[in-house]
Design an enzyme around this catalytic site. Structure first.
Site, mmCIF file in Angstrom:
data_model
loop_
_atom_site.group_PDB
_atom_site.id
_atom_site.type_symbol
_atom_site.label_atom_id
_atom_site.label_comp_id
_atom_site.label_asym_id
_atom_site.label_seq_id
_atom_site.Cartn_x
_atom_site.Cartn_y
_atom_site.Cartn_z
ATOM 1 C CD GLU A 115 38.769 42.995 51.391
ATOM 2 O OE1 GLU A 115 38.660 43.046 50.147
ATOM 3 O OE2 GLU A 115 38.809 41.927 52.027
ATOM 4 C CD GLU B 27 34.487 40.195 49.376
ATOM 5 O OE1 GLU B 27 34.612 39.339 48.483
ATOM 6 O OE2 GLU B 27 34.784 41.379 49.227
HETATM 7 C C1 GBH Z 1 37.782 41.182 47.831
HETATM 8 O O1 GBH Z 1 36.738 40.719 47.036
HETATM 9 C C2 GBH Z 1 38.444 40.073 48.628
HETATM 10 O O2 GBH Z 1 37.978 40.058 49.952
HETATM 11 C C3 GBH Z 1 39.938 40.124 48.602
HETATM 12 O O3 GBH Z 1 40.470 38.932 49.094
HETATM 13 C C4 GBH Z 1 40.403 40.440 47.215
HETATM 14 O O4 GBH Z 1 41.783 40.349 47.091
HETATM 15 C C5 GBH Z 1 39.931 41.833 46.876
HETATM 16 O O5 GBH Z 1 38.568 41.952 47.044
HETATM 17 C C6 GBH Z 1 40.239 42.283 45.486
HETATM 18 O O6 GBH Z 1 39.495 41.572 44.543
HETATM 19 O O7 GBH Z 1 35.582 38.045 38.013
HETATM 20 O O8 GBH Z 1 33.473 38.939 37.243
HETATM 21 O O9 GBH Z 1 33.505 36.897 38.563
HETATM 22 C C7 GBH Z 1 36.169 41.754 46.244
HETATM 23 C C8 GBH Z 1 34.835 41.413 45.658
HETATM 24 C C9 GBH Z 1 33.672 39.931 44.234
HETATM 25 C C10 GBH Z 1 35.638 41.021 43.458
HETATM 26 C C11 GBH Z 1 33.768 38.963 43.081
HETATM 27 C C12 GBH Z 1 35.756 40.063 42.315
HETATM 28 C C13 GBH Z 1 34.614 38.585 40.869
HETATM 29 C C14 GBH Z 1 33.957 39.180 39.691
HETATM 30 N N1 GBH Z 1 34.965 40.444 44.586
HETATM 31 N N2 GBH Z 1 34.464 39.555 41.961
HETATM 32 S S1 GBH Z 1 34.140 38.176 38.278
#
Ligand code: GBH
Length: 494
Positions: free
Chosen positions: A400, A211
């Site tokens: 994922e 990511e």
């Molecule tokens: C993944 O990100 C990661 O690769 C993994 O490590 C993680 O544990 C898993 O997903 C579950 O989250 O709080 O509104 O700023 C997932 C994509 C993009 C999800 C950013 C959380 C933050 C949104 N992520 N997002 S916010």
């Protein structure tokens, strides 16, 4: 704990399992819950409709599960520093101990085995292998992954390794400002090449960076994630470029140092653009939108150029780059990994210059246990389909997919996470739509094997098929673990 998990599985009766099996078929039958033998039959048919060599796995990452941050000469990472800074993590936790997977990895491999999973995506902690980021490797750090790989293979589980899941050695942050410098991109390639040289006898599939967009945006843009910076626009765009460059350099290094046949690609959280209504015009508009909104990431990796709109939008803040950089960034990959959780945009075709409108999401749009986790199972169809259609990618892994949930033990002690099962069943139905139409998806890794350190959410958000009690390290199978074993994993046996 391994025994505990097995016992719990046995408590679910055959009839119960048959009902579960019937419910996976919900997406393709009008007659949902059915515990007759016909339901078993349906499951067989359903399972057979995924390609025969489809890899079903689970996923984790190093910092989120390993713990043992001071052991065997591991160096500090930017996430150690970040989590220890007051006010960064919701529940004031850190991952110093996390799941103690560093010591419990053998038990955790048994958890995978109990699911019937045949593949596992994990990440390698750069600061274990190179405590200083560059320079002398630390054999004890690499040895942990040697032990893990041997344990996985001995249990019939195919390893898929991610080289970078955000735990940058702190020394590189101190020396270079992390990804603000292309020295970090080069250091990443050296580390990735070294790991490939030593582990590719057993790991045949390697993901470069997990990511890119999250580490750039949350780490250097809004400062929520490590290293916690809020850079001005030009510097942020330059960080984005260096991350993409790091990916490309690592692809080359892994090819140069890994065994022949080692396969490599990114693990991206593509910004997913779903056609709001599936007309030819909207589908075309969604493809156009996908190229544009991913311009600094998958688009430049696949095309070797920044789109005109991206360069126009960034204007005087555009990243500085050379033609050589773009050639490196777009080094050919063997597959594309996609983390698919949520549809980011619904797209409608438009007469405007871009050709598309990103529909604003109404406040009523449903979500799972986090506001960002919008429920749009069709994202699981469109993400790989766009990647195949736009860039002609011939191999895709869902690296994922999953959800957090708030289930508590019921009166009988079980964790009935039926909302997670609902979420998974619906997304998998759309994955099946993709594979049955010939979209070349070769595997699926469920996030996550077990509850773990969910970055700035600490331990409060639980994504696991196994519940983890972080005081005792006891792992307990949730109902979704039975769902995995009885429906998802069965396909691997067809
Ligand atoms: C993944 O990100 C990661 O690769 C993994 O490590 C993680 O544990 C898993 O997903 C579950 O989250 O709080 O509104 O700023 C997932 C994509 C993009 C999800 C950013 C959380 C933050 C949104 N992520 N997002 S916010």
């Amino acid at each position: 704990m391994t025994k505990g998990a097995a016992v719990l599985f046995n408590k679910f009766s055959r009839r119960h399992l048959a009902r579960l099996a019937g419910s996976l078929a919900l997406g393709i039958t009008a007659n949902p819950v059915n515990s007759s033998p016909a339901a078993d039959q349906q499951t067989q048919n359903h399972a057979a409709s995924f390609p025969i060599d489809f890899r079903w796995g689970t996923a984790t990452s190093a910092y989120q599960i390993e713990g043992a941050v001071d052991e065997d000469q591991r160096g500090p990472s930017i996430w150690d520093s970040h989590a220890h800074r007051p006010g960064t993590i919701q529940d004031r936790s850190n991952a110093d101990h996390a799941n103690d997977h560093y010591h419990l990895y053998k038990d955790d491999v048994q958890l995978m085995k109990a699911l019937g999973a045949k593949a596992y995506r994990f990440s390698i902690a750069w600061p274990r292998v190179f405590p200083e980021g560059t320079g002398s490797p630390n054999p004890k750090g690499l040895d942990f992954y040697n032990r893990l790989l041997d344990e996985l293979l001995a249990n019939g589980i195919e390893p898929f390794a991610t080289m970078y899941h955000w735990d940058l050695p702190q020394t590189l942050q101190d020396r270079y400002g992390g990804w603000m410098s292309r020295d970090t991109s080069k250091a990443f390639a050296d580390y990735a090449g070294y790991v490939a040289e030593h582990l590719s006898d057993r790991v045949k599939h390697i993901f470069t960076i997990n990511e890119c967009s999250r580490l750039v945006h949350l780490g250097y843009g809004i400062g929520a994630d490590a290293p916690g910076l809020k850079l001005p626009q030009q510097e942020l765009n330059q960080v984005r470029h260096h991350v993409a460059l790091g990916h490309g350099l690592a692809v080359q290094a892994i090819r140069a140092s890994g065994r022949a046949g080692t396969k490599v690609g990114p693990a991206e959280n593509l910004v997913i653009c779903v056609p709001a209504i599936e007309t030819a015009a909207n589908i075309g508009a969604a493809e156009t939108a996908t190229r544009e909104v991913n311009a600094g990431y998958l688009t430049v990796m696949m095309e070797g150029k920044y789109t005109e709109a991206y360069l126009a939008d960034t204007g005087k803040n555009a990243p500085k780059f050379t033609a050589e950089d773009l050639r490196i960034i777009s080094s050919p990959v063997d597959f594309v990994g996609l983390n698919v959780y949520t549809p980011h945009h619904y797209v409608v075709a438009s007469e405007n210059v871009s050709g598309f409108t990103l529909a604003p999401l109404p406040a009523s749009f449903p979500h799972m246990d986090a506001p960002w986790l919008k429920i749009g199972p069709e994202a699981m169809y469109w993400a790989p389909r766009h990647v195949e259609k736009i860039w002609g990618v011939r191999s895709i892994y869902i690296t994922e997919n999953g959800t957090s949930a708030t289930d508590q033990p019921a009166a009988d002690g079980h964790f009935y996470d039926v909302d997670r099962i609902m979420y998974l069943r619906n997304y998998l139905t759309h994955l099946q739509r993709a594979t049955s139409e010939g979209v070349p998806v070769n595997g699926y890794f469920l996030w996550s094997l077990m509850d773990n350190f969910e970055w700035t959410d600490g331990f409060e958000k639980r994504f696991g098929l196994y519940h983890v009690d972080f005081r005792t390290q006891r792992r307990t199978a949730r109902l979704s673990a039975s769902f995995y074993r009885e429906t998802i994993a069965r396909n691997a046996l067809v």
